[in-house]
Design a protein around this motif. Structure first.
Motif, PDB file in Angstrom:
ATOM      1  N   ILE A  18       1.145  -0.925  -0.049  1.00  0.00           N
ATOM      2  CA  ILE A  18       0.034  -0.151   0.433  1.00  0.00           C
ATOM      3  C   ILE A  18       0.858   1.151   0.102  1.00  0.00           C
ATOM      4  O   ILE A  18       0.510   1.956  -0.578  1.00  0.00           O
ATOM      5  CB  ILE A  18      -0.824  -0.044   1.141  1.00  0.00           C
ATOM      6  CG1 ILE A  18      -1.896  -1.194   0.871  1.00  0.00           C
ATOM      7  CG2 ILE A  18      -1.903   1.468   1.010  1.00  0.00           C
ATOM      8  CD1 ILE A  18      -3.295  -1.568   1.977  1.00  0.00           C
ATOM      9  N   ILE A  19       2.040   1.434   0.517  1.00  0.00           N
ATOM     10  CA  ILE A  19       2.492   2.308   0.582  1.00  0.00           C
ATOM     11  C   ILE A  19       3.911   2.168  -0.211  1.00  0.00           C
ATOM     12  O   ILE A  19       3.668   3.491  -0.853  1.00  0.00           O
ATOM     13  CB  ILE A  19       3.603   2.350   2.220  1.00  0.00           C
ATOM     14  CG1 ILE A  19       3.264   2.128   3.377  1.00  0.00           C
ATOM     15  CG2 ILE A  19       5.193   2.743   2.003  1.00  0.00           C
ATOM     16  CD1 ILE A  19       4.383   1.905   4.843  1.00  0.00           C
ATOM     17  N   PHE A  20       4.367   1.547  -1.226  1.00  0.00           N
ATOM     18  CA  PHE A  20       4.729   1.809  -2.587  1.00  0.00           C
ATOM     19  C   PHE A  20       3.539   2.260  -3.232  1.00  0.00           C
ATOM     20  O   PHE A  20       3.610   2.818  -4.408  1.00  0.00           O
ATOM     21  CB  PHE A  20       5.445  -0.039  -2.823  1.00  0.00           C
ATOM     22  CG  PHE A  20       5.675   0.117  -4.220  1.00  0.00           C
ATOM     23  CD1 PHE A  20       6.857   0.608  -4.346  1.00  0.00           C
ATOM     24  CD2 PHE A  20       5.936  -0.567  -5.393  1.00  0.00           C
ATOM     25  CE1 PHE A  20       7.487   0.313  -5.581  1.00  0.00           C
ATOM     26  CE2 PHE A  20       5.847  -0.758  -6.735  1.00  0.00           C
ATOM     27  CZ  PHE A  20       6.978   0.194  -6.244  1.00  0.00           C
ATOM     28  N   LEU A  21       1.886   1.866  -3.570  1.00  0.00           N
ATOM     29  CA  LEU A  21       1.110   2.103  -4.117  1.00  0.00           C
ATOM     30  C   LEU A  21       1.098   3.725  -4.409  1.00  0.00           C
ATOM     31  O   LEU A  21       1.018   3.920  -4.893  1.00  0.00           O
ATOM     32  CB  LEU A  21      -0.218   0.983  -4.362  1.00  0.00           C
ATOM     33  CG  LEU A  21      -1.510   1.839  -5.384  1.00  0.00           C
ATOM     34  CD1 LEU A  21      -1.222   0.954  -6.639  1.00  0.00           C
ATOM     35  CD2 LEU A  21      -2.370   1.076  -5.186  1.00  0.00           C
ATOM     36  N   MET A  24       3.792   5.313  -5.670  1.00  0.00           N
ATOM     37  CA  MET A  24       3.820   5.306  -7.193  1.00  0.00           C
ATOM     38  C   MET A  24       2.415   6.507  -7.749  1.00  0.00           C
ATOM     39  O   MET A  24       3.270   7.195  -8.847  1.00  0.00           O
ATOM     40  CB  MET A  24       2.932   4.248  -7.738  1.00  0.00           C
ATOM     41  CG  MET A  24       4.782   3.117  -7.970  1.00  0.00           C
ATOM     42  SD  MET A  24       5.784   3.128  -8.591  1.00  0.00           S
ATOM     43  CE  MET A  24       7.441   2.889  -7.872  1.00  0.00           C
ATOM     44  N   LEU A  25       1.521   6.338  -6.605  1.00  0.00           N
ATOM     45  CA  LEU A  25       0.500   7.299  -7.726  1.00  0.00           C
ATOM     46  C   LEU A  25       1.057   9.101  -7.170  1.00  0.00           C
ATOM     47  O   LEU A  25       0.601  10.304  -7.863  1.00  0.00           O
ATOM     48  CB  LEU A  25      -0.558   6.844  -6.196  1.00  0.00           C
ATOM     49  CG  LEU A  25      -1.832   6.176  -6.457  1.00  0.00           C
ATOM     50  CD1 LEU A  25      -2.523   5.969  -5.789  1.00  0.00           C
ATOM     51  CD2 LEU A  25      -2.043   6.367  -8.396  1.00  0.00           C
ATOM     52  N   PHE A  30       2.623  13.615  -9.562  1.00  0.00           N
ATOM     53  CA  PHE A  30       3.791  14.888  -9.493  1.00  0.00           C
ATOM     54  C   PHE A  30       4.103  15.135 -10.676  1.00  0.00           C
ATOM     55  O   PHE A  30       4.393  16.254 -11.686  1.00  0.00           O
ATOM     56  CB  PHE A  30       5.171  14.493  -8.305  1.00  0.00           C
ATOM     57  CG  PHE A  30       6.547  15.558  -8.378  1.00  0.00           C
ATOM     58  CD1 PHE A  30       6.176  16.922  -8.093  1.00  0.00           C
ATOM     59  CD2 PHE A  30       6.958  14.764  -9.308  1.00  0.00           C
ATOM     60  CE1 PHE A  30       7.075  17.891  -8.341  1.00  0.00           C
ATOM     61  CE2 PHE A  30       8.304  16.538  -9.306  1.00  0.00           C
ATOM     62  CZ  PHE A  30       8.388  17.339  -8.940  1.00  0.00           C
ATOM     63  N   PHE A  31       4.353  14.287 -11.576  1.00  0.00           N
ATOM     64  CA  PHE A  31       5.261  14.233 -12.869  1.00  0.00           C
ATOM     65  C   PHE A  31       3.714  14.612 -13.605  1.00  0.00           C
ATOM     66  O   PHE A  31       4.463  15.136 -14.870  1.00  0.00           O
ATOM     67  CB  PHE A  31       5.420  12.904 -13.194  1.00  0.00           C
ATOM     68  CG  PHE A  31       7.396  12.579 -12.482  1.00  0.00           C
ATOM     69  CD1 PHE A  31       7.955  13.598 -13.257  1.00  0.00           C
ATOM     70  CD2 PHE A  31       7.633  11.499 -12.043  1.00  0.00           C
ATOM     71  CE1 PHE A  31       9.251  13.172 -12.337  1.00  0.00           C
ATOM     72  CE2 PHE A  31       8.394  11.235 -11.409  1.00  0.00           C
ATOM     73  CZ  PHE A  31       9.647  11.875 -11.841  1.00  0.00           C
TER      74      PHE A  31
END
Length: 162
Positions: A18-21, A24-25, A30-31
């Motif tokens: 969940i932290i990784f997801l 990534m979000l 941001f990008f």
């Protein structure tokens, strides 16, 4: 390569996934915002906008050319205009004195005119100088009654460009 990613993700605990997801979000947002702002930073003017801008600039240049035509480009043209206005007003000069002073790109001409005429003729001459295409400055004017006529002494200044 995808097998390595799958094995890495299978080893992670649910909370780490969940932290990784979320990470990534956040990076994706941001990008995405950064790329979108970068596109807005560079203005994409259409051809029609550029043509309108060019036309406005051409119109402004034409207005400036029209305004600058009021300034005499040479002294001969200005003197001819003074003599033409005098002739039209039926003025005959008794005395003419001239002086000039040069500056960087121009010459200031001062003409001292003396003449006798009726009041109406004097006023017609002065008004014709004010209405003329060239720009004349009349800093000094003296009118004295001399019998049936008016003796007028006036100073006329103008600038010619070099």
């Amino acid at each position: 390569m995808s097998e390595k990613i799958n094995s890495y993700l299978n080893r992670l605990k649910y909370r780490e996934k969940i932290i990784f997801l979320i990470l990534m979000l956040v990076l994706g947002v941001f990008f995405g915002i950064n790329i979108r702002t970068g596109d807005e930073g560079v203005k994409d003017e259409s051809l029609a906008d550029l043509e309108n801008k060019l036309q406005r600039q051409i119109d402004e240049i034409n207005k400036l050319k029209e305004l600058s035509s009021n300034f005499s480009l040479n002294s001969k043209k200005s003197l001819e205009e003074i003599y033409k206005n005098a002739k039209d007003s039926k003025i005959i000069f008794a005395n003419i004195k001239t002086s000039s002073s040069s500056e960087a790109q121009s010459t200031k001409h001062t003409i001292l005119l003396e003449f006798k005429s009726s009041f109406e003729q004097s006023m017609a001459f002065i008004e014709s100088l004010q209405r003329s295409q060239s720009l004349f400055l009349i800093p000094n004017i003296t009118m004295l009654k001399d019998g049936l006529f008016i003796k007028t002494t006036m100073s006329v200044e103008f600038i010619s460009l070099m």
